[in-house]
Design an enzyme around this catalytic site. Sequence first.
Site, mmCIF file in Angstrom:
data_model
loop_
_atom_site.group_PDB
_atom_site.id
_atom_site.type_symbol
_atom_site.label_atom_id
_atom_site.label_comp_id
_atom_site.label_asym_id
_atom_site.label_seq_id
_atom_site.Cartn_x
_atom_site.Cartn_y
_atom_site.Cartn_z
ATOM 1 N N ALA A 165 -7.586 1.115 -4.353
ATOM 2 C CA ALA A 165 -8.178 -0.220 -4.207
ATOM 3 C C ALA A 165 -8.655 -0.733 -5.568
ATOM 4 O O ALA A 165 -8.786 0.027 -6.520
ATOM 5 C CB ALA A 165 -9.362 -0.125 -3.243
ATOM 6 N N GLY A 230 3.806 -0.357 -1.889
ATOM 7 C CA GLY A 230 2.925 0.390 -0.982
ATOM 8 C C GLY A 230 3.631 0.726 0.322
ATOM 9 O O GLY A 230 3.554 1.856 0.828
ATOM 10 N N GLU A 268 -9.077 6.553 3.163
ATOM 11 C CA GLU A 268 -10.449 6.227 2.714
ATOM 12 C C GLU A 268 -10.587 4.716 2.855
ATOM 13 O O GLU A 268 -10.240 3.960 1.960
ATOM 14 C CB GLU A 268 -10.648 6.657 1.255
ATOM 15 C CG GLU A 268 -10.495 8.144 1.008
ATOM 16 C CD GLU A 268 -11.722 8.951 1.448
ATOM 17 O OE1 GLU A 268 -12.763 8.358 1.802
ATOM 18 O OE2 GLU A 268 -11.627 10.196 1.435
HETATM 19 N N1 LIG Z 1 -13.643 4.756 1.740
HETATM 20 C C1 LIG Z 1 -13.416 4.714 0.445
HETATM 21 O O1 LIG Z 1 -13.435 5.732 -0.242
HETATM 22 C C2 LIG Z 1 -13.135 3.419 -0.226
HETATM 23 C C3 LIG Z 1 -13.219 3.344 -1.630
HETATM 24 C C4 LIG Z 1 -12.959 2.122 -2.241
HETATM 25 C C5 LIG Z 1 -12.641 1.018 -1.480
HETATM 26 N N2 LIG Z 1 -12.575 1.119 -0.136
HETATM 27 C C6 LIG Z 1 -12.279 -0.053 0.683
HETATM 28 O O2 LIG Z 1 -11.257 -0.831 0.054
HETATM 29 C C7 LIG Z 1 -11.437 -2.214 0.372
HETATM 30 C C8 LIG Z 1 -11.426 -3.044 -0.884
HETATM 31 O O3 LIG Z 1 -10.269 -2.820 -1.628
HETATM 32 P P1 LIG Z 1 -8.982 -3.768 -1.643
HETATM 33 O O4 LIG Z 1 -9.401 -5.177 -1.414
HETATM 34 O O5 LIG Z 1 -8.226 -3.439 -2.882
HETATM 35 O O6 LIG Z 1 -8.197 -3.225 -0.372
HETATM 36 P P2 LIG Z 1 -6.724 -3.619 0.154
HETATM 37 O O7 LIG Z 1 -6.582 -2.947 1.472
HETATM 38 O O8 LIG Z 1 -6.498 -5.074 0.075
HETATM 39 O O9 LIG Z 1 -5.731 -2.951 -0.918
HETATM 40 C C9 LIG Z 1 -5.718 -1.559 -1.158
HETATM 41 C C10 LIG Z 1 -4.368 -1.150 -1.693
HETATM 42 O O10 LIG Z 1 -3.396 -1.314 -0.677
HETATM 43 C C11 LIG Z 1 -2.257 -1.957 -1.217
HETATM 44 N N3 LIG Z 1 -1.515 -2.620 -0.134
HETATM 45 C C12 LIG Z 1 -1.635 -3.902 0.310
HETATM 46 N N4 LIG Z 1 -0.784 -4.108 1.345
HETATM 47 C C13 LIG Z 1 -0.126 -2.940 1.558
HETATM 48 C C14 LIG Z 1 0.861 -2.521 2.488
HETATM 49 N N5 LIG Z 1 1.348 -3.353 3.409
HETATM 50 N N6 LIG Z 1 1.289 -1.239 2.432
HETATM 51 C C15 LIG Z 1 0.787 -0.371 1.523
HETATM 52 N N7 LIG Z 1 -0.155 -0.721 0.600
HETATM 53 C C16 LIG Z 1 -0.602 -1.988 0.620
HETATM 54 C C17 LIG Z 1 -2.854 -2.877 -2.251
HETATM 55 O O11 LIG Z 1 -1.868 -3.329 -3.160
HETATM 56 C C18 LIG Z 1 -3.889 -1.967 -2.887
HETATM 57 O O12 LIG Z 1 -3.296 -1.101 -3.825
HETATM 58 C C19 LIG Z 1 -12.755 -2.274 1.116
HETATM 59 O O13 LIG Z 1 -12.501 -2.336 2.486
HETATM 60 C C20 LIG Z 1 -13.441 -0.972 0.755
HETATM 61 O O14 LIG Z 1 -14.412 -0.543 1.683
HETATM 62 C C21 LIG Z 1 -12.796 2.295 0.503
#
Ligand SMILES: NC(=O)c1ccc[n+]([C@@H]2O[C@H](COP(=O)([O-])OP(=O)(O)OC[C@H]3O[C@@H](n4cnc5c(N)ncnc54)[C@H](O)[C@@H]3O)[C@@H](O)[C@H]2O)c1
Length: 511
Positions: A165, A230, A268
């Site tokens: 993320a 992804g 996560e």
């Molecule tokens: N639990 C944890 O350890 C943890 C840590 C950090 C962030 N987060 C969570 O992450 C979120 C914020 O991050 P974000 O906005 O980057 O999240 P996001 O879900 O928008 O993106 C995360 C990743 O997924 C990729 N992605 C997007 N569409 C995809 C698909 N269809 N298939 C595969 N990959 C795809 C994105 O390019 C990016 O690399 C929040 O919900 C936060 O709570 C969780």
Amino acid sequence: MSGLLINQPKYSWLKELGLSEDNPGVYNGSWGGSGEVITSYCPANNEPIARVTQATLAEYEETVQKTREAWKMWADIPAPKRGEIVRQIGDALRKKIKVLGSLVSLEMGKIYVEGVGEVQEYVDVCDYAVGLSRMIGGPVLPSERPGHALIEQWNPVGLVGIITAFNFPVAVYGWNNAIALTCGNVCLWKGAPTTPLTSVAVTKIVAEVLEQNNLPGAICSMTCGGADIGTAMAKDERVDLLSFTGSTHVGKMVAMMVQERFGRKLLELGGNNAIIVFEDADLNLVVPSAVFASVGTAGQRCTTTRRLMLHESVHDAVVERIAKAYKQVRIGDPWDPSTLYGPLHTKQAVDQYLAAIEQAEQQGGTLACGGKVMDRPGNYVEPTIITGLAHDAPIVHTETFVPILYVLKFKTEEEAFAWNNEVQQGLSSSIFTKDLGRVFRWLGPKGSDCGIVNVNIPTSGAEFGGAFGGEKHTGGGRESGSDSWKQYMRRSTCTIYYSKDLPLAQGIKFE
Ligand SMILES: NC(=O)c1ccc[n+]([C@@H]2O[C@H](COP(=O)([O-])OP(=O)(O)OC[C@H]3O[C@@H](n4cnc5c(N)ncnc54)[C@H](O)[C@@H]3O)[C@@H](O)[C@H]2O)c1
């Protein structure tokens, strides 16, 4: 002059990380990339920093092949020797810690000390993994049959795909990378498309270590991209473990794609973390803890406190003190050492902030503090407190990844514990109390249902030595410390017969 920040003398330090105006976004032993060109913007002023050329699907394909090929060599290297390479990666990061931390601050928007802190987490987990490299292994179990040895053998899964993320563009990769490598896996990383320069800079540091040791660079490959790359990773049978960090919404889609092929996944996902303050709490601990955990990183941590549950006897006093502290938070450029609070990462996040405030007000909430977009360049919003909402109002049950804190008033312990657990997410949780009985009820079967359960400290700021992750819609994964290494390995139960008869288990006679 191209108008990119990298060309301004003030940002010339970016070149120390090997970055230039245009950067290749694929690494698999050599650098490349011929896909979409994306520009990375600085959230503090929305000015372009530099560009990265992402991977095409054909380049992804080539990279997976090279990464799997590299595994054949890496898996044969003894674990302590792999640990030595991980130690060198940690050392290489140490040398660049300030400049890499500055890049995180510039590109993600978190304050400088947190940017450096993120690199420190990668360094620390490398140290941890070096020790681990001499400790991983299974037990020898007592066999019920004479002449038999019963052992557990742990082997690497193979290729670990790592999707990360935007909010922890270094540390999350580091947690996965150091442990996965030590366990004998190779890695293929896709970072967030809005922090590609950090992905490139980290990969350059890691690649140099591999190359100096005459190892294939493809042991730590990278393909920059978005949902296309992804999705390819999620569907790819050759990705033996997919470690995904991101929103619950995307994580669910990814999990279904991996499950479809019976693949392994480590999820996560989002959190909706609460601090519960009881009548006997030390308010001098509560106030700075709640402010740090709700305002820190401008509310963009998965462990950010989003719900503050206050016992009715302390509610008004705590709201007053926290609102006062909010107004004193120093807001500014994230790389300025005196700043405590920087911008949101994107303009879309600013829209989400405004929409959440509108919904909260419609659902009965009252602004106690903040609520406005700030009149300055960049994605700055006021840190916000909203009171008066019902514990189960839809907006309170939603993770909006911005600095909005919902304050709820409760009467009993039973009620507060139930409210903590009634949301879909299960990442982090804290109580503030001096009551020892309550502490153990909180840690026990009817207490918090989260993966991180704290007492008298905030929900954020977890130590990497423990297993990090959460339950329910947070995905159930565990990474970093404790026995999380097991997620990166497969277990074989091995029985070896070393005598002359062949007694069967359970006393079965088959003659
Ligand atoms: N639990 C944890 O350890 C943890 C840590 C950090 C962030 N987060 C969570 O992450 C979120 C914020 O991050 P974000 O906005 O980057 O999240 P996001 O879900 O928008 O993106 C995360 C990743 O997924 C990729 N992605 C997007 N569409 C995809 C698909 N269809 N298939 C595969 N990959 C795809 C994105 O390019 C990016 O690399 C929040 O919900 C936060 O709570 C969780």
